[in-house]
Scaffold this motif. Structure first.
Motif, PDB file in Angstrom:
ATOM      1  N   SER A  54      -4.240  -2.222   5.231  1.00 41.09           N
ATOM      2  CA  SER A  54      -4.317  -1.413   4.010  1.00 41.09           C
ATOM      3  C   SER A  54      -4.535  -2.266   2.770  1.00 41.09           C
ATOM      4  O   SER A  54      -5.004  -1.775   1.740  1.00 41.09           O
TER       5      SER A  54
ATOM      6  N   ASP B  37       3.216   5.252   1.368  1.00 34.54           N
ATOM      7  CA  ASP B  37       2.362   6.092   0.518  1.00 34.54           C
ATOM      8  C   ASP B  37       3.081   6.524  -0.755  1.00 34.54           C
ATOM      9  O   ASP B  37       2.471   7.144  -1.633  1.00 34.54           O
TER      10      ASP B  37
ATOM     11  N   SER C 271      -5.410   8.840   8.408  1.00 34.77           N
ATOM     12  CA  SER C 271      -4.689   8.236   7.289  1.00 34.77           C
ATOM     13  C   SER C 271      -3.358   7.667   7.756  1.00 34.77           C
ATOM     14  O   SER C 271      -2.898   7.934   8.875  1.00 34.77           O
ATOM     15  N   ASN C 272      -2.707   6.890   6.889  1.00 36.65           N
ATOM     16  CA  ASN C 272      -1.386   6.358   7.218  1.00 36.65           C
ATOM     17  C   ASN C 272      -0.386   7.472   7.502  1.00 36.65           C
ATOM     18  O   ASN C 272       0.462   7.361   8.395  1.00 36.65           O
TER      19      ASN C 272
END
Length: 432
Positions: free
Chosen positions: A50, A177, A266-267
């Motif tokens: 990331s 996030d 996505s994460n």
């Protein structure tokens, strides 16, 4: 003896194996052992990816797991010497756990763009202290479990090991996030306090042999006993099997998190769907595997679970092919259901295979030399994760995800073939 009586006795045996304090302790050892490793193989790769670190560099980070491979070199020291408090096993466990809290928390204080070597050094420290903790945790577990509980006890250990992956592989990814990475790593490190609590609450096991009188004795006797007991030829085949049985499976999941990211997830998708879809089938597989080991024996389970483990790798190929031509296009929406199904089947095989494999390793170990022999055996099982996995980034970039998973499936075959020699279907100690 009637069939009904035999069935009743079998049910009583399973009930006694499941509901006892030793199984609860095995849950604690599994959580303690799994947490640091999952930080290294799940959280750190996701963090580096990331932050823009390339796959080849992330793959090389697997080499920092060398302590898991070479831990048998210093295992005799941990057998020969002990701290003055807590005992021969628990003293080492507590010290390693406290060091792990500090090193895991410190990781997030540095930037992958500017401090990659510092991060590498901290990761090496986590691997070293984690491998050292595993040395005494494995010996502790072997010493408290009677032989007939090895399968179930080690499946409980393996399940807790997997569940611990929820912290760095799911919760921490979701937190990333919303929080800075520095906070994420300290929150993750705090969960190692569970391991500290377990160490302080359990009792030191009864050791079947006195502490070695010299370091030379601690090093030499375990190897001599193993080769004398098995014979040189059979001992070598056993060691080869330990290396090969989970080679394909280990490689297939080595870059799991970067793979999901490259497939367009996505994460948060990975944290909620992929990690949970992998965790619970692995837990179910581990528990069912432990029960089956009690009922039909280790040898038969090695065959059955090995086949499931091999076939499940092909699910990753299906996912790669389904997403291959669409990733990056504006209309692409990755299927969460397909991801969940593929991961669930793969990790069902992982759970089954891990349960019986750990039981086999424990059965192969003499209680007189638990620390050094278990360190050697478990180091062999970590070789694929360290050396083979270090090349996975280069392999994927050169051959693509689909061909990579096909290679992983092919590499799972030699370990299955060795079962004819080391664990025949109707082998010694197995039911006819």
């Amino acid at each position: 003896m009637t069939i009904k009586t035999r069935q009743t006795m079998a049910h009583e045996t399973v009930r006694e194996a499941v509901f006892n304090r030793r199984m609860l302790i095995c849950l604690g050892t599994g959580f303690s052992s799994g947490m640091p490793l999952f930080v290294l193989i799940q959280l750190v790769p996701a963090w580096l990816r990331s932050e823009g670190v390339d796959l080849a560099t992330i793959g090389i980070f697997a080499l920092l797991g060398l302590p898991y491979t070479w831990k048998f070199l210093w295992a005799p020291l941990m057998e020969r010497y002990a701290f003055p408090i807590l005992g021969r096993r628990r003293g080492w466990m507590l010290v390693m756990q406290l060091l792990l809290i500090v090193f895991i928390g410190a990781l997030g204080m540095f930037s992958p763009q500017f401090n990659i070597w510092t991060i590498a050094a901290l990761c090496f420290g986590v691997a070293f202290f984690s491998a050292s903790q595993d040395i005494v945790l494995d010996a502790f577990r072997r010493e408290i479990l009677p032989d007939w509980e090895l399968g179930l006890g080690n499946s409980f250990h393996a399940n807790a090991y997997r569940i611990s992956g929820l912290i760095p592989g799911s919760l921490s990814l979701i937190l990333s996030d919303h929080l800075a990475w520095g906070q994420v790593f300290w929150v993750t490190a705090a969960f190692m306090l569970v391991a500290v609590f377990m160490t302080l609450m359990v009792a030191e096991p009864q050791h079947p042999a006195a502490r070695p009188r010299s370091l030379r004795e601690a090093i030499v006797l375990p190897f001599v006993e193993f080769f004398n007991r098995n014979g040189v030829r059979h001992a070598i085949l056993v060691l080869a099997f330990m290396f090969l049985y989970k080679l394909g499976d280990s490689m297939a999941t080595a870059l799991a998190t970067p793979y999901y990211l490259d497939m367009g997830y996505s994460n948060t998708d990975i944290g909620i769907v992929a990690k949970n879809a992998g965790l619970w089938p692995a837990v179910i597989g581990g528990f069912l595997g432990g029960l089956l080991i009690v009922r039909i024996g280790i040898n038969k389970c090695l065959w059955i679970f090995g086949v499931v483990q091999l076939v499940s790798i092909f699910g990753f190929m299906i996912l790669a092919e389904a997403n291959a031509d669409l990733v990056g296009t504006p209309e692409f929406r990755p299927s969460l259901w397909l991801l969940a199904l593929v991961i669930a089947f793969e990790y069902l095989g992982v759970g089954l295979g891990t349960a019986v494999f750990i039981a086999f390793i424990a059965r192969t170990t003499s209680k007189l030399h638990t620390v050094t022999q278990l360190a050697l055996f478990t180091a062999l099982t970590s070789l694929p994760r360290t050396f083979a996995n270090a090349s996975t980034g280069y392999l994927v970039e050169s051959m693509g995800w689909t061909n990579f998973f096909l290679l992983c499936a092919a590499l799972a075959v030699p370990g299955m073939l060795l079962l004819f020699a080391v664990a025949p279907w109707r082998g010694e100690g197995e039911e006819a």
